[in-house]
Design a protein around this motif. Structure first.
Motif, PDB file in Angstrom:
ATOM      1  N   LEU A 197      10.009 -24.606 -22.787  1.00  0.00           N
ATOM      2  CA  LEU A 197       9.104 -25.425 -21.990  1.00  0.00           C
ATOM      3  C   LEU A 197       9.052 -24.990 -20.535  1.00  0.00           C
ATOM      4  CD1 LEU A 197       9.915 -28.967 -23.440  1.00  0.00           C
ATOM      5  CD2 LEU A 197       8.042 -27.440 -24.046  1.00  0.00           C
ATOM      6  N   SER A 198      10.034 -24.187 -20.093  1.00  0.00           N
ATOM      7  CA  SER A 198      10.038 -23.748 -18.689  1.00  0.00           C
ATOM      8  C   SER A 198       8.878 -22.800 -18.387  1.00  0.00           C
ATOM      9  CB  SER A 198      11.369 -23.062 -18.356  1.00  0.00           C
ATOM     10  OG  SER A 198      11.501 -21.838 -19.095  1.00  0.00           O
ATOM     11  N   ARG A 199       8.229 -22.291 -19.419  1.00  0.00           N
ATOM     12  CA  ARG A 199       7.110 -21.385 -19.219  1.00  0.00           C
ATOM     13  C   ARG A 199       5.841 -22.124 -18.793  1.00  0.00           C
ATOM     14  NH1 ARG A 199       5.108 -19.298 -23.411  1.00  0.00           N
ATOM     15  NH2 ARG A 199       6.115 -20.520 -25.044  1.00  0.00           N
ATOM     16  N   PHE A 200       5.856 -23.443 -18.937  1.00  0.00           N
ATOM     17  CA  PHE A 200       4.661 -24.209 -18.656  1.00  0.00           C
ATOM     18  C   PHE A 200       4.776 -24.937 -17.320  1.00  0.00           C
ATOM     19  CE2 PHE A 200       5.174 -23.906 -23.231  1.00  0.00           C
ATOM     20  CZ  PHE A 200       3.918 -23.462 -23.641  1.00  0.00           C
ATOM     21  N   GLU A 201       3.724 -24.876 -16.526  1.00  0.00           N
ATOM     22  CA  GLU A 201       3.671 -25.605 -15.265  1.00  0.00           C
ATOM     23  C   GLU A 201       2.687 -26.759 -15.432  1.00  0.00           C
ATOM     24  OE1 GLU A 201       2.546 -24.947 -10.545  1.00  0.00           O
ATOM     25  OE2 GLU A 201       2.771 -23.226 -11.903  1.00  0.00           O
ATOM     26  N   LEU A 202       3.230 -27.961 -15.423  1.00  0.00           N
ATOM     27  CA  LEU A 202       2.398 -29.128 -15.663  1.00  0.00           C
ATOM     28  C   LEU A 202       1.661 -29.528 -14.386  1.00  0.00           C
ATOM     29  CD1 LEU A 202       4.869 -31.291 -17.767  1.00  0.00           C
ATOM     30  CD2 LEU A 202       3.068 -29.768 -18.578  1.00  0.00           C
ATOM     31  N   PRO A 203       0.400 -29.811 -14.455  1.00  0.00           N
ATOM     32  CA  PRO A 203      -0.365 -30.219 -13.266  1.00  0.00           C
ATOM     33  C   PRO A 203       0.047 -31.614 -12.810  1.00  0.00           C
ATOM     34  CG  PRO A 203      -1.703 -30.453 -15.233  1.00  0.00           C
ATOM     35  CD  PRO A 203      -0.438 -29.778 -15.670  1.00  0.00           C
ATOM     36  N   VAL A 204       0.036 -31.835 -11.516  1.00  0.00           N
ATOM     37  CA  VAL A 204       0.331 -33.148 -10.944  1.00  0.00           C
ATOM     38  C   VAL A 204      -0.967 -33.715 -10.393  1.00  0.00           C
ATOM     39  CG1 VAL A 204       1.629 -34.442  -9.211  1.00  0.00           C
ATOM     40  CG2 VAL A 204       2.692 -32.477 -10.389  1.00  0.00           C
ATOM     41  N   LEU A 205      -1.393 -34.834 -10.918  1.00  0.00           N
ATOM     42  CA  LEU A 205      -2.627 -35.473 -10.466  1.00  0.00           C
ATOM     43  C   LEU A 205      -2.259 -36.576  -9.481  1.00  0.00           C
ATOM     44  CD1 LEU A 205      -4.539 -35.760 -13.876  1.00  0.00           C
ATOM     45  CD2 LEU A 205      -4.653 -33.940 -12.165  1.00  0.00           C
ATOM     46  N   ARG A 206      -2.661 -36.406  -8.215  1.00  0.00           N
ATOM     47  CA  ARG A 206      -2.306 -37.366  -7.176  1.00  0.00           C
ATOM     48  C   ARG A 206      -3.446 -38.333  -6.941  1.00  0.00           C
ATOM     49  NH1 ARG A 206       2.420 -35.855  -5.237  1.00  0.00           N
ATOM     50  NH2 ARG A 206       3.033 -33.656  -5.352  1.00  0.00           N
ATOM     51  N   ALA A 207      -3.085 -39.578  -6.590  1.00  0.00           N
ATOM     52  CA  ALA A 207      -4.086 -40.603  -6.328  1.00  0.00           C
ATOM     53  C   ALA A 207      -4.845 -40.288  -5.045  1.00  0.00           C
ATOM     54  CB  ALA A 207      -3.414 -41.961  -6.208  1.00  0.00           C
ATOM     55  N   ASN A 208      -6.139 -40.593  -5.065  1.00  0.00           N
ATOM     56  CA  ASN A 208      -6.910 -40.426  -3.836  1.00  0.00           C
ATOM     57  C   ASN A 208      -6.720 -41.671  -2.963  1.00  0.00           C
ATOM     58  OD1 ASN A 208      -8.658 -42.466  -4.782  1.00  0.00           O
ATOM     59  ND2 ASN A 208      -9.969 -40.953  -5.830  1.00  0.00           N
ATOM     60  N   ALA A 209      -7.361 -41.675  -1.791  1.00  0.00           N
ATOM     61  CA  ALA A 209      -7.155 -42.757  -0.826  1.00  0.00           C
ATOM     62  C   ALA A 209      -7.539 -44.115  -1.394  1.00  0.00           C
ATOM     63  CB  ALA A 209      -7.951 -42.461   0.440  1.00  0.00           C
ATOM     64  N   ALA A 210      -8.675 -44.180  -2.095  1.00  0.00           N
ATOM     65  CA  ALA A 210      -9.135 -45.454  -2.647  1.00  0.00           C
ATOM     66  C   ALA A 210      -8.176 -45.971  -3.708  1.00  0.00           C
ATOM     67  CB  ALA A 210     -10.535 -45.286  -3.225  1.00  0.00           C
ATOM     68  N   GLU A 211      -7.669 -45.059  -4.545  1.00  0.00           N
ATOM     69  CA  GLU A 211      -6.731 -45.455  -5.594  1.00  0.00           C
ATOM     70  C   GLU A 211      -5.413 -45.925  -4.991  1.00  0.00           C
ATOM     71  OE1 GLU A 211      -8.303 -42.478  -9.164  1.00  0.00           O
ATOM     72  OE2 GLU A 211      -6.832 -41.762  -7.691  1.00  0.00           O
TER      73      GLU A 211
END
Length: 242
Positions: A197-211
């Protein structure tokens, strides 16, 4: 395991009052795979079908006039069924007729010749209590195509029953089995390839200002409702806690 999906058509409903078998359909399955080794027989019942029965199966006296009598096909039928598990929908009906025919020939009863009998009507009633569990109803419920079933026919009904049975019991073959009944040959455990699993880089989805603003308001409302800091506050960095 060898199973035979079995069905009959008859001159009427009462074997104990002289009604006879006019058609037998047998579909062979071995280890949940249809083999194509089927048996289909028409039989001269030496009597006419009741009018109601004729409307169900459509097999006329004229058609059956030159067909063999049960005594002439008994050995062939028993040899085909020998040692198998019979799978029948509403088994007491068909078994009653077969036993009546065997009794006339002093050949015992069908359970003297087969390994066991399984009734799919009882299975269906356990799985679908309070619902219609005829073969047609099960075909509709389990998405088995029965559009060719205009009239009842022993071989067609046996083929439909085989499809219905597979769907009724589909959870029972979830494990991948080899020819010896062992799962992948590894002491009952299927071999699974390891994945790094170390071969995979998982995306991080960050909240926008409104959220983020909406989330903060929700936590504030929870604080007020709880009369103190809600649990979510303990998960925030210290500098973000109000």
């Amino acid at each position: 395991m060898r199973q035979i999906f079995f069905d009959t058509e008859t001159t009427g409903l009462e074997a104990d009052k002289g009604d006879r078998i006019i058609e037998v359909g047998c579909v062979e399955m071995v280890n949940r795979q249809l083999t194509g080794n089927n048996l289909h027989l028409y039989i001269n019942p030496e009597r006419s079908s009741h009018e109601d029965a004729l409307r169900v199966h459509g097999i006329t006296d004229e058609f059956l006039a030159d067909k063999p009598k049960f005594a002439q096909i008994a050995d062939q039928l028993l040899e085909f069924l020998s040692g198998a598990e019979l799978v029948i929908h509403n088994a007491p009906f068909d078994i009653g007729f077969v036993n009546a025919e065997l009794k006339r020939l002093n050949r015992g009863v069908i359970t003297d010749h087969v390994a066991s009998v399984r009734d799919t009507l009882l299975m269906a009633r356990d799985l679908f209590p309070g619902k219609a569990n005829s073969l047609d109803a099960l075909c509709r419920r389990l998405e088995v195509d029965n559009t060719k079933r205009v009239l009842h026919g022993a071989l067609l009904d046996a083929e439909l029953l085989a499809d219905v049975y597979i769907r009724l019991t589909r959870g029972q073959d979830a494990l991948l089995m080899d020819d010896h009944g062992d799962a992948s040959g590894q002491e009952g455990h299927a071999a699974v390839a390891a994945v790094d699993l170390s071969r995979f880089e998982l995306p991080v989805l960050r909240a926008n200002a409104a959220e983020t603003e909406a989330h903060t308001k929700l936590l504030t409302d929870l604080d007020k409702a709880a009369g103190g800091p809600c649990k979510w506050r303990s998960l925030e960095p210290a500098e973000n806690v109000a």
